[in-house]
Design a protein around this motif. Structure first.
Motif, PDB file in Angstrom:
ATOM      1  N   UNK A   1      47.613  71.080  12.652  1.00 29.83           N
ATOM      2  CA  UNK A   1      47.372  71.592  11.304  1.00 29.83           C
ATOM      3  C   UNK A   1      47.421  70.461  10.284  1.00 29.83           C
TER       4      UNK A   1
ATOM      5  N   UNK B   1      50.949  72.409  17.427  1.00 28.91           N
ATOM      6  CA  UNK B   1      50.359  73.207  16.350  1.00 28.91           C
ATOM      7  C   UNK B   1      50.619  72.542  14.997  1.00 28.91           C
ATOM      8  N   UNK B   2      51.842  72.098  14.788  1.00 30.65           N
ATOM      9  CA  UNK B   2      52.200  71.437  13.525  1.00 30.65           C
ATOM     10  C   UNK B   2      51.338  70.192  13.316  1.00 30.65           C
ATOM     11  N   UNK B   3      51.230  69.388  14.361  1.00 32.15           N
ATOM     12  CA  UNK B   3      50.446  68.146  14.252  1.00 32.15           C
ATOM     13  C   UNK B   3      48.961  68.437  14.034  1.00 32.15           C
TER      14      UNK B   3
END
Lengths: 182, 312
Positions: free
Chosen positions: B13, B9-11
């Motif tokens: 976004x 999710x972090x990557x």
């Protein structure tokens, strides 16, 4: 003049920190255009409170951004309900706020399907990389609420990604493999 | 514990937003938008106050207009008029190309004559539904064109000024003729602070034309903010200045969007003086058109109010 100085100060601030705020706004709002609109509206609030803001406006601006996003989503949800009643055919278009977002990133697309608080928590925690306490302060809620919203949001993302064509298995693949999707 | 999903999710976004950059001027845009909303809220409050108590001020308009013991509506009017006066000052409009579309009452007949005026003198006249005047506010070059109600071009004339003389080229499409004339520029009449009534008086020279005329009308003190109204796509501030006189201004730029004076309705556009916009002022003679003698100039002394006039 005071207003001109405020504009100049904020332009300088945006040149330094604006990209990150706009990216968060885009993730909160669901599209580039809506994100810019959201950030602009937050800046308007900053101007209105300029005299009361001491020092760096970033904290106030970020809080306003998240609170406005929650308001806006409520308004959009109400508008979509009205549209469905009036023109059923319009609902499909109105329901997809990610139409002009890069949909290659499927988890971002799925993020847009989450309730506003869960989405805000996930953006704050995983994009802005704030701690649970910082996220709670930003959203004006308890740490427990942040924890539960994040947990529910991730669970829902896992469910949604499991039913999407990409699936959760893709999420667990190494970076090199995922890069081919971009 | 950080899971694969959280990392992904972090990557995702970061990747989805990595090319996003904040556009320049966003703070300025936000400040203008905030001021526009403040003015429109105040205009709505002023209109409500006027409607409720017949123009007597009531509480509710605050903020940018200070706390003097004047009525909120009067303070708002003073604020808006001061902004419009400033927006139309020569230093501001000299870098602009202005366009004015004037709609005439049915049955109006006009024709171009030397001096950039139409509808006066002994020139032949044609039925005209509306006229569009383009003016380069900096140089005083102008073009006026008459159209039928259905939008068919009837005539067009270009008026340029250089070395103390004006030259004009007019093309009359109705009879496939054209003429050119050179005439001295009359000395501008003295500046008049306040022009009353429903005659349109477009003074030549600096601080003249439509900007100068509207400034002089506002200087009379007769105009009052009465509310806001959507004209085209602009949610404008509406001011009235007595029977038959209404002015709508853009709350972002404070430039006029529309003016109604008596039976005439004028719609304005204000554009930067770029080569593309300046090209609107050009008039070319179509091949095969016959050159004729220009009609006699109008018998009008400088300073005489004119019902219909060119931009400058």
């Amino acid at each position: 003049m005071e207003a001109e100085r405020a504009v100049a100060d904020l332009e300088l601030f945006l040149a330094e920190r604006g990209d990150n705020l706009l990216r968060a706004a885009v993730l909160l709002a669901g599209s580039r255009e809506a994100g810019e609109d959201l950030l602009q509206t937050a800046l308007e609030r900053v101007f209105s409170r300029w005299a009361a803001i001491e020092g760096n406006p970033e904290g106030y601006l970020r809080r306003t951004l998240y609170h406005l996003a929650a308001d806006r989503w409520r308004q959009q949800a109400a508008a979509r309900r009205q549209l469905r009643l009036l023109w059923p055919g319009v609902a499909a278009v109105a329901d997809d706020p990610t139409a002009d977002v890069d949909l290659r990133d499927s988890l971002v697309r799925l993020l847009m399907q989450l309730p506003r608080r869960q989405r805000a928590v996930l953006v704050a925690r995983y994009f802005e990389q704030l701690s649970e306490a910082e996220t709670a302060q930003l959203l004006g809620c308890s740490i427990g609420t942040v924890k539960s919203a994040a947990a529910r949001g991730l669970t829902r993302l896992r469910e949604l990604s499991g039913s999407s064509s990409r699936g959760l298995r893709d999420a667990a693949e190494p970076e090199s493999a995922r890069g081919q999707l971009a | 514990m950080t899971t694969d999903l959280e990392n992904q999710l972090r990557l995702d976004m970061q990747r989805a937003t990595r090319d996003i950059r904040v556009p320049g001027g966003l703070a300025l845009k936000a400040n203008r938008s905030r001021k526009r909303k403040t003015i429109l809220r105040a205009a709505t409050a002023a209109a409500t106050a006027t409607a409720l108590v017949g123009g007597v001020a009531i509480a509710g308009v605050t903020g940018a207009f200070g706390s003097a013991p004047t009525s909120p509506n009067a303070k708002l009017t003073a604020y808006v008029i001061e902004r419009v006066q400033r927006a139309l000052a020569p230093a501001k409009v000299d870098d602009m190309v202005g366009s004015v579309r004037t709609t005439f009452p049915p049955g109006t007949t006009l024709g171009p004559v030397p001096g950039g005026l139409s509808g006066m003198g002994g020139a032949a006249r044609w039925s005209v539904g509306y006229e569009v005047v383009w003016a380069d506010q900096g140089t005083g070059t102008s073009k006026f064109a008459g159209y039928t109600t259905g939008g068919q071009l009837v005539f067009a004339a270009e008026l340029t000024r250089a070395n103390g003389a004006a030259s004009e080229t007019a093309v009359i499409y109705r009879d496939s003729t054209w003429w050119t004339a050179t005439l001295p520029i009359p000395s501008p009449p003295p500046w008049v602070d306040c022009i009353r009534g429903d005659a349109v008086y477009l003074r030549p020279g600096p601080d003249g034309g439509w900007p100068g005329f509207i400034r002089s009308q506002l200087a009379c003190g007769a105009y009052t903010v009465v509310g806001h109204q959507v004209i085209g796509r602009v949610d404008t501030i509406k001011l009235t200045g007595g029977p038959g006189s209404t002015l709508w201004v853009d709350p972002a730029s404070y430039l006029p969007v529309q003016v109604n004076i008596g039976p005439q309705h004028m719609a304005f556009r204000w554009l930067p003086a770029t080569p593309a916009n300046l090209a609107h002022l050009n008039v070319s003679v179509p091949a095969g058109f016959q050159q004729v003698q220009p009609p006699p100039p109008p018998n009008r002394s400088p300073g005489t109010p004119a019902a219909i006039s060119g931009a400058r």
